[in-house]
Design an enzyme around this catalytic site. Sequence first.
Site, PDB file in Angstrom:
ATOM      1  N   TYR A  96      24.342  25.699  59.937  1.00 45.06           N
ATOM      2  CA  TYR A  96      25.424  26.482  59.328  1.00 45.06           C
ATOM      3  C   TYR A  96      26.177  27.072  60.443  1.00 45.06           C
ATOM      4  CZ  TYR A  96      22.655  25.747  55.021  1.00 45.06           C
ATOM      5  OH  TYR A  96      22.186  25.169  53.706  1.00 45.06           O
ATOM      6  N   ASN A 119      29.676  22.983  46.844  1.00 47.94           N
ATOM      7  CA  ASN A 119      30.208  21.678  46.945  1.00 47.94           C
ATOM      8  C   ASN A 119      30.288  20.943  45.597  1.00 47.94           C
ATOM      9  OD1 ASN A 119      30.998  19.003  47.594  1.00 47.94           O
ATOM     10  ND2 ASN A 119      29.207  18.656  48.730  1.00 47.94           N
ATOM     11  N   CYS A 127      26.827  17.439  51.775  1.00 49.38           N
ATOM     12  CA  CYS A 127      26.297  18.726  52.084  1.00 49.38           C
ATOM     13  C   CYS A 127      24.610  18.834  52.381  1.00 49.38           C
ATOM     14  CB  CYS A 127      26.397  19.755  51.031  1.00 49.38           C
ATOM     15  SG  CYS A 127      26.072  19.149  49.348  1.00 49.38           S
ATOM     16  N   HIS A 128      24.092  17.756  51.920  1.00 47.99           N
ATOM     17  CA  HIS A 128      22.704  17.641  52.329  1.00 47.99           C
ATOM     18  C   HIS A 128      22.514  17.355  53.961  1.00 47.99           C
ATOM     19  CE1 HIS A 128      24.474  13.461  52.012  1.00 47.99           C
ATOM     20  NE2 HIS A 128      23.465  13.042  52.905  1.00 47.99           N
ATOM     21  N   GLU A 154      19.143   8.316  55.173  1.00 52.22           N
ATOM     22  CA  GLU A 154      20.068   8.095  56.146  1.00 52.22           C
ATOM     23  C   GLU A 154      19.624   7.890  57.506  1.00 52.22           C
ATOM     24  OE1 GLU A 154      23.395  10.962  56.295  1.00 52.22           O
ATOM     25  OE2 GLU A 154      23.665  10.479  53.998  1.00 52.22           O
TER      26      GLU A 154
END
Length: 160
Positions: A96, A119, A127-128, A154
Amino acid sequence: MKQHTVIDSPYGPLTLVAEDGVLCGLYMTDQRHRPPQESFGTPDDEPFGEAEEQLEAYFAGELKEFTLELRLHGTPFQRTVWDQLRRIPYGETRGYGELADALGNPKASRAVGLANGKNPIGIIVPCHRVVGANGSLTGYGGGLERKQRLLDFERGSALF
């Protein structure tokens, strides 16, 4: 005019919402800050062909960057944060504080977190990919288990 459809995913059903044919929402079941169902408009699969194709390719591990037209409704600050989220590369994370720095306001990490939580187009606006300063998982509207699964996916740790 709003329309919506529900599609299956490895993370449970996803509700896609379009306004005048442009994607403006992607919501998971039991998602925090999920608008009421009646705000999603009429059921209609037609405006979602490209979104469904890109999501399918993403879940197959074949797509790393979405190229959909999006209509993001939020404050100017929220939209700026969501734009920064889209710049986080597939398989990577940012804190953040890093996002606040990128926005030119290092003290805004808490505001970045609040914007991140609102979001409206999860997964596509990733946002993950935002984590705590020490790399720990912190809040995620879809739940921390889903967040971990998306990050593992990912990073190549999990395939579907």
